[in-house]
Design an enzyme around this catalytic site. Structure first.
Site, mmCIF file in Angstrom:
data_model
loop_
_atom_site.group_PDB
_atom_site.id
_atom_site.type_symbol
_atom_site.label_atom_id
_atom_site.label_comp_id
_atom_site.label_asym_id
_atom_site.label_seq_id
_atom_site.Cartn_x
_atom_site.Cartn_y
_atom_site.Cartn_z
ATOM 1 N N ARG A 1 -0.745 16.085 -32.740
ATOM 2 C CA ARG A 1 -1.791 15.124 -33.067
ATOM 3 C C ARG A 1 -2.454 14.642 -31.774
ATOM 4 O O ARG A 1 -1.909 14.794 -30.677
ATOM 5 C CB ARG A 1 -1.230 13.938 -33.844
ATOM 6 N N LYS B 1 -3.370 3.953 -38.347
ATOM 7 C CA LYS B 1 -4.226 3.286 -39.338
ATOM 8 C C LYS B 1 -3.750 1.867 -39.602
ATOM 9 O O LYS B 1 -4.559 0.948 -39.772
ATOM 10 C CB LYS B 1 -4.224 4.080 -40.651
ATOM 11 N N GLU C 1 -6.097 10.550 -46.688
ATOM 12 C CA GLU C 1 -5.773 9.514 -47.669
ATOM 13 C C GLU C 1 -6.864 8.434 -47.558
ATOM 14 O O GLU C 1 -7.153 7.967 -46.457
ATOM 15 C CB GLU C 1 -4.408 8.911 -47.377
#
Length: 555
Positions: free
Chosen positions: A266, A276, A41
């Site tokens: 992850r 983020k 994104e």
């Protein structure tokens, strides 16, 4: 979460679980090719966790002679910017992943996604809902209690089509209507409780401008974009595991190509944060100088610190692919860059915390050209000349007046070898009125044949170049900065000593060091000529990594 063992542990030889799944699918003819993608994104800069995903997806495509796509999931214009798109393109390319001609944007598919939404409305599988966001949360239920049907769930197909068309035409304000999938408000998996497919957002999109005022949700967009592109393996991190039934439901309900979603753990690292949102907070609140601050775990920050794509690739390969979340010790990443730069970085002499030494038997103004190897393990790197003069600088830590028995550096009456230059003996210690050592007077012996136990580095005071050196440490002071007491945030765990800027002295050959050059300051660590702030004759050196203790010792 557990912490992985030290970086000395060997990587298992067996194939990871994703490779095993792909091997079985290909053997059973469930797929005829491996087609992966990296779908960021564009709402921030990439970090080291994204690097793991990039290396995994591109690596699998290479391993199976398949294809790799880069696709931006740009469905939220309120948070997305062209700056982020440009930075992601640059970072993915720098990391070595090649998408060839397969660069895509979810916004490329807005028309098709809209048409599929209309299909679902006509099939009675989607409806327009007037509940506010707060009301929708109340109706959703909990992990132990089922949700309640929206009072708008039983609208007719015709009414839903009309309302959705008005949403698209911009006739409603933000937040007044949503398009929701009609699945099951009592489903144990909350993601299946009539999730939102479209929201109204009168916001300018970085690619489509003001064409749209309704935007698809990530969950609705992701699987269909994979399907359009012919992706065979949608490889996601574990937080998407509970979203997989929804991914499957959309593909099956639309009867379109259905990629297989596989989840992996992850990447989490000690002494930093990987969110983020939190990284953006650090930037916006001025805790760091920007997304490329070398203390940041962003790819851009690691690049500016001096990390190489090869080191990051080796790190990702070494930590492997797991099914369960864990935290990797930062030492693994630091070990990878040391191994890479040990082969690549040329050597130089620098002194960070100087003390003056007078070589009394060298005449004032005279200079001895000392031959020094540019890389001790690589003769092809050649030699350079370093001037040795009467006044030199050594590290203050390399002298001790009352030294213990096993201190093999300089002491009163003791001898030590100057790197590449010969041996000095400390004859006299000069102090100021407060008793602080200000100068050492030594005798220089150019004879290299005698054995002494210690070797130290040095620079000539008159010819040394004054340079700004930035000593970076961990961003956070504790291994798990998100483990905080009540009333605290991760900001309370930031390391106040994560950056120390000093004036150091480096050998004159570094006067022409080009930005982006890797250097090993002997016995001190690996440094990188800052690509942003360095200027001709004014280099700025960022410390990439310290040396291992064993590497720092010289025979």
């Amino acid at each position: 979460m557990p912490t992985d063992p030290s970086p000395t542990a060997e990587k298992p030889a067996s194939r990871n679980f994703i490779e095993q799944i792909i091997d079985a699918d290909l053997a059973d003819n469930k797929n005829v090719e491996v087609h992966t993608r990296f779908p960021p994104e564009p709402n921030g800069y990439l970090h080291i966790g994204h690097a793991k995903s990039i290396c995994l997806n591109f690596g699998l495509a290479q391993e199976y002679n398949g294809k790799f796509n880069l696709r931006f999931d740009d469905t939220n214009p309120a948070k997305e910017e062209q700056e982020y798109v440009d930075s992601i393109l640059d970072d993915v390319r720098w990391l070595g992943a090649n998408w060839e001609d397969r660069l895509f944007f979810a916004s490329d598919y807005f028309d098709q996604l809209h048409d599929w939404a209309v299909e679902l409305i006509k099939a009675g599988k989607a409806y327009v809902c007037d509940l506010t966001a707060d009301q929708m949360r109340d109706y959703r239920g909990t992990l132990t209690e089922p949700g309640k049907n929206s009072p708008f769930r039983d609208r007719t197909v015709e009414e839903n089509l009309e309302l959705f068309a008005k949403m698209k035409a911009g006739e409603f304000a933000d937040g007044t209507h949503t398009l929701r999938a009609k699945i099951d408000m009592a489903a144990p998996n909350i993601n299946l409780r009539d999730p939102v497919m479209y929201r109204i957002k009168h916001a300018h999109h970085h690619r489509t401008g003001d064409t749209w005022c309704i935007y698809p949700s990530y969950d609705y967009t992701h699987g269909q974009s994979d399907s359009i592109e012919g992706i065979t393996y949608s490889i996601c991190t574990l937080e998407f595991e509970n979203h997989r039934p929804l991914y499957d439901w959309f593909c099956e309900s639309l009867a379109i190509h259905h990629p297989r979603q596989i989840e992996f753990a992850r990447l989490n690292l000690t002494y930093t944060v990987m969110s983020k949102r939190k990284l953006l907070q650090l930037v916006n609140e001025g805790h760091v100088s920007g997304w490329d601050d070398p203390r940041m775990p962003t790819i851009r920050g690691l690049r500016r610190r001096g990390y190489t794509p090869e080191a990051i690739q080796a790190f990702c390969e070494r930590i492997g692919v797991a099914k369960f979340n864990s935290t990797i010790d930062m030492a693994w990443l630091e070990d990878a860059i040391r191994e890479d730069l040990n082969e690549k970085a040329l050597r130089a002499l620098a002194v960070l915390n100087p003390i003056k030494v007078i070589l009394t038997n060298i005449e004032p103004g005279s200079s001895i050209d000392v031959e020094a190897p540019n890389h001790p393990q690589n003769p092809e790197a050649g030699m350079r000349k370093v001037p040795l003069m009467r006044e030199i600088l050594i590290e203050a830590e390399d002298f001790m007046e009352d030294a213990p028995k096993k201190f093999f550096r300089l002491r009163p009456g003791g001898e030590v070898r100057l790197r590449c230059a010969g041996i000095i003996r400390c004859d006299e210690v000069i102090k100021d009125d407060a008793g602080n050592v200000t100068e050492l007077r030594c005798t220089f012996d150019p004879d290299h044949s005698r054995k002494v136990k210690g070797t130290i580095h040095w620079v000539s005071a008159e010819r040394a170049l004054s340079a700004e050196v930035r000593l970076y440490d961990h961003l956070c002071a504790v291994e798990n900065p998100e483990n905080v007491s009540e009333g605290q945030t991760f900001l309370d765990n930031l390391n106040p000593n994560s950056l120390q800027t000093i004036t150091a002295f480096v050998e004159p050959s570094l006067n022409e060091a080009m930005p982006g050059t890797h250097i090993q300051f002997e016995r001190l660590g690996y440094f990188f000529v800052d690509p942003v702030d360095s200027a001709p004759e004014k280099p700025v050196f960022n410390r990439t990594a310290t040396l291992r203790d064993s590497w720092a010792k010289m025979k």
